[in-house]
Every structure is written in structure tokens, then in C-alpha cells.
Motif scaffolding. Structure first.
Motif, PDB file in Angstrom:
ATOM      1  N   LEU A   9       0.562  -1.432  -0.130  1.00 40.11           N
ATOM      2  CA  LEU A   9       0.248  -0.335   0.023  1.00 40.11           C
ATOM      3  C   LEU A   9       0.838   0.782   0.242  1.00 40.11           C
ATOM      4  CD1 LEU A   9      -2.804  -1.037   2.603  1.00 40.11           C
ATOM      5  CD2 LEU A   9      -2.907  -0.970  -0.268  1.00 40.11           C
ATOM      6  N   SER A  10       2.048   1.512   0.834  1.00 43.48           N
ATOM      7  CA  SER A  10       2.767   2.378   0.686  1.00 43.48           C
ATOM      8  C   SER A  10       3.431   2.540  -0.619  1.00 43.48           C
ATOM      9  CB  SER A  10       3.914   2.327   1.657  1.00 43.48           C
ATOM     10  OG  SER A  10       3.380   1.871   3.483  1.00 43.48           O
ATOM     11  N   ILE A  11       3.943   1.311  -1.228  1.00 44.16           N
ATOM     12  CA  ILE A  11       4.465   1.946  -2.650  1.00 44.16           C
ATOM     13  C   ILE A  11       2.968   2.487  -3.587  1.00 44.16           C
ATOM     14  CG2 ILE A  11       5.333   0.251  -4.597  1.00 44.16           C
ATOM     15  CD1 ILE A  11       6.506  -1.772  -3.000  1.00 44.16           C
ATOM     16  N   ILE A  12       2.070   2.058  -3.610  1.00 43.02           N
ATOM     17  CA  ILE A  12       1.094   2.427  -4.255  1.00 43.02           C
ATOM     18  C   ILE A  12       0.575   3.553  -4.225  1.00 43.02           C
ATOM     19  CG2 ILE A  12      -1.594   2.297  -4.613  1.00 43.02           C
ATOM     20  CD1 ILE A  12      -1.142  -1.104  -4.280  1.00 43.02           C
ATOM     21  N   LEU A  13       1.038   4.190  -2.590  1.00 43.61           N
ATOM     22  CA  LEU A  13       0.395   5.576  -2.374  1.00 43.61           C
ATOM     23  C   LEU A  13       1.571   6.939  -3.018  1.00 43.61           C
ATOM     24  CD1 LEU A  13      -0.906   7.035  -1.219  1.00 43.61           C
ATOM     25  CD2 LEU A  13       0.217   6.828   0.862  1.00 43.61           C
ATOM     26  N   ILE A  14       2.868   6.011  -3.125  1.00 41.23           N
ATOM     27  CA  ILE A  14       4.069   6.513  -3.290  1.00 41.23           C
ATOM     28  C   ILE A  14       3.964   7.152  -5.349  1.00 41.23           C
ATOM     29  CG2 ILE A  14       6.687   7.151  -3.807  1.00 41.23           C
ATOM     30  CD1 ILE A  14       6.308   5.329  -0.666  1.00 41.23           C
ATOM     31  N   LEU A  15       3.664   5.667  -6.028  1.00 40.59           N
ATOM     32  CA  LEU A  15       3.115   5.701  -7.127  1.00 40.59           C
ATOM     33  C   LEU A  15       2.722   6.789  -7.201  1.00 40.59           C
ATOM     34  CD1 LEU A  15       4.198   1.748  -8.409  1.00 40.59           C
ATOM     35  CD2 LEU A  15       5.395   4.010  -8.420  1.00 40.59           C
ATOM     36  N   CYS A  16       0.823   6.422  -6.742  1.00 42.80           N
ATOM     37  CA  CYS A  16       0.013   7.651  -7.263  1.00 42.80           C
ATOM     38  C   CYS A  16       0.081   8.967  -6.524  1.00 42.80           C
ATOM     39  CB  CYS A  16      -1.545   7.398  -6.201  1.00 42.80           C
ATOM     40  SG  CYS A  16      -2.108   5.717  -6.757  1.00 42.80           S
ATOM     41  N   VAL A  17       1.183   9.162  -5.806  1.00 41.48           N
ATOM     42  CA  VAL A  17       0.840  10.893  -5.187  1.00 41.48           C
ATOM     43  C   VAL A  17       2.779  11.412  -6.424  1.00 41.48           C
ATOM     44  CG1 VAL A  17       2.387  12.391  -3.652  1.00 41.48           C
ATOM     45  CG2 VAL A  17       0.728  10.790  -3.176  1.00 41.48           C
ATOM     46  N   GLY A  18       3.716  10.465  -6.717  1.00 42.04           N
ATOM     47  CA  GLY A  18       4.509  10.656  -8.211  1.00 42.04           C
ATOM     48  C   GLY A  18       3.746  10.645  -9.494  1.00 42.04           C
ATOM     49  N   GLY A  19       2.462  10.254  -9.378  1.00 41.18           N
ATOM     50  CA  GLY A  19       2.015  10.364 -10.508  1.00 41.18           C
ATOM     51  C   GLY A  19       0.893  11.713 -10.914  1.00 41.18           C
ATOM     52  N   PHE A  20       0.056  11.533 -10.012  1.00 40.60           N
ATOM     53  CA  PHE A  20      -0.413  13.168 -10.112  1.00 40.60           C
ATOM     54  C   PHE A  20       0.866  13.937  -9.733  1.00 40.60           C
ATOM     55  CE2 PHE A  20      -2.259  16.111  -7.085  1.00 40.60           C
ATOM     56  CZ  PHE A  20      -3.759  16.530  -7.683  1.00 40.60           C
ATOM     57  N   GLY A  21       1.424  14.197  -8.953  1.00 41.10           N
ATOM     58  CA  GLY A  21       2.706  15.065  -9.171  1.00 41.10           C
ATOM     59  C   GLY A  21       2.764  15.804 -10.727  1.00 41.10           C
ATOM     60  N   PHE A  22       3.132  14.599 -11.135  1.00 40.85           N
ATOM     61  CA  PHE A  22       3.544  14.824 -12.952  1.00 40.85           C
ATOM     62  C   PHE A  22       2.859  15.321 -13.731  1.00 40.85           C
ATOM     63  CE2 PHE A  22       3.597  12.829 -17.078  1.00 40.85           C
ATOM     64  CZ  PHE A  22       5.767  13.385 -17.303  1.00 40.85           C
ATOM     65  N   TYR A  23       1.257  14.579 -13.691  1.00 42.13           N
ATOM     66  CA  TYR A  23       0.081  15.045 -13.918  1.00 42.13           C
ATOM     67  C   TYR A  23      -0.256  16.931 -13.918  1.00 42.13           C
ATOM     68  CZ  TYR A  23      -4.352  15.891 -15.495  1.00 42.13           C
ATOM     69  OH  TYR A  23      -5.823  16.327 -16.102  1.00 42.13           O
ATOM     70  N   VAL A  24       0.192  17.414 -12.604  1.00 43.89           N
ATOM     71  CA  VAL A  24      -0.375  18.506 -12.351  1.00 43.89           C
ATOM     72  C   VAL A  24       1.386  19.307 -13.226  1.00 43.89           C
ATOM     73  CG1 VAL A  24      -1.049  19.692 -10.391  1.00 43.89           C
ATOM     74  CG2 VAL A  24      -1.495  17.719 -10.059  1.00 43.89           C
ATOM     75  N   ASN A  25       2.329  18.911 -12.850  1.00 47.73           N
ATOM     76  CA  ASN A  25       3.360  20.129 -13.780  1.00 47.73           C
ATOM     77  C   ASN A  25       3.136  20.071 -14.965  1.00 47.73           C
ATOM     78  OD1 ASN A  25       4.542  21.323 -11.489  1.00 47.73           O
ATOM     79  ND2 ASN A  25       5.500  18.818 -10.279  1.00 47.73           N
ATOM     80  N   ASP A  26       2.050  18.809 -16.309  1.00 45.89           N
ATOM     81  CA  ASP A  26       2.574  18.848 -17.278  1.00 45.89           C
ATOM     82  C   ASP A  26       1.330  19.841 -17.240  1.00 45.89           C
ATOM     83  OD1 ASP A  26       3.272  17.960 -19.841  1.00 45.89           O
ATOM     84  OD2 ASP A  26       2.228  16.028 -19.650  1.00 45.89           O
ATOM     85  N   TYR A  27       1.275  20.896 -17.917  1.00 49.85           N
ATOM     86  CA  TYR A  27       0.261  22.029 -18.988  1.00 49.85           C
ATOM     87  C   TYR A  27       0.469  22.394 -20.051  1.00 49.85           C
ATOM     88  CZ  TYR A  27       2.343  25.843 -16.236  1.00 49.85           C
ATOM     89  OH  TYR A  27       3.888  26.512 -15.742  1.00 49.85           O
ATOM     90  N   TYR A  28      -0.393  23.018 -20.194  1.00 49.25           N
ATOM     91  CA  TYR A  28       0.424  23.465 -22.407  1.00 49.25           C
ATOM     92  C   TYR A  28       0.469  25.174 -21.548  1.00 49.25           C
ATOM     93  CZ  TYR A  28      -1.572  19.702 -25.011  1.00 49.25           C
ATOM     94  OH  TYR A  28      -1.213  18.278 -25.809  1.00 49.25           O
ATOM     95  N   HIS A  29       1.857  25.594 -21.901  1.00 50.60           N
ATOM     96  CA  HIS A  29       2.038  27.018 -21.697  1.00 50.60           C
ATOM     97  C   HIS A  29       1.419  28.120 -22.694  1.00 50.60           C
ATOM     98  CE1 HIS A  29       4.714  26.173 -18.501  1.00 50.60           C
ATOM     99  NE2 HIS A  29       5.273  24.730 -19.743  1.00 50.60           N
ATOM    100  N   ALA A  30       0.505  29.260 -22.513  1.00 49.16           N
ATOM    101  CA  ALA A  30       0.482  30.336 -23.331  1.00 49.16           C
ATOM    102  C   ALA A  30       1.102  30.648 -24.617  1.00 49.16           C
ATOM    103  CB  ALA A  30       0.157  31.497 -22.608  1.00 49.16           C
TER     104      ALA A  30
END
Length: 57
Positions: A9-30
């Protein structure tokens, strides 16, 4: 047995948090054109979600 579940469960949580961080930081710039239009004198901002362009083109 409980230790394996906790580690899994700890590994799954770490992977989810890392994936969410990558998703949030990958955005289109103006693009430069959009920024130039927004800095034009004829732009009237009605509210925070709506921008009115008048007489630019």
C-alpha cells in the motif's frame, strides 16, 4: 502478512502521489500570440473567467 500489505500500500501510494505530481506539472503554456493579444490596449476583462477583445483585428 500485515507487513507485506503495508509495504504494498505504501508503494502504491507513493506511485499515485508521484503520478499526480507529474500530471499537475505537465500543462500547456500560453503562446506568444496569446500573450501579445492580452497585453493589447483594446482588451477589456469582464471578470476572472471572461476576456472581451474589441477592435483588435
Amino acid at each position: 502478512m500485515k507487513k507485506k500489505i503495508l509495504i504494498t500500500l505504501s508503494i502504491i501510494l507513493i506511485l499515485c502521489v508521484g503520478g499526480f505530481g507529474f500530471y499537475v506539472n505537465d500543462y500547456y503554456h500560453a503562446q506568444g500570440d496569446a500573450l501579445e493579444i492580452l497585453n493589447h490596449q483594446e482588451v477589456k476583462q469582464v471578470n476572472s473567467n471572461l476576456i472581451t477583445l474589441t477592435g483588435i483585428l
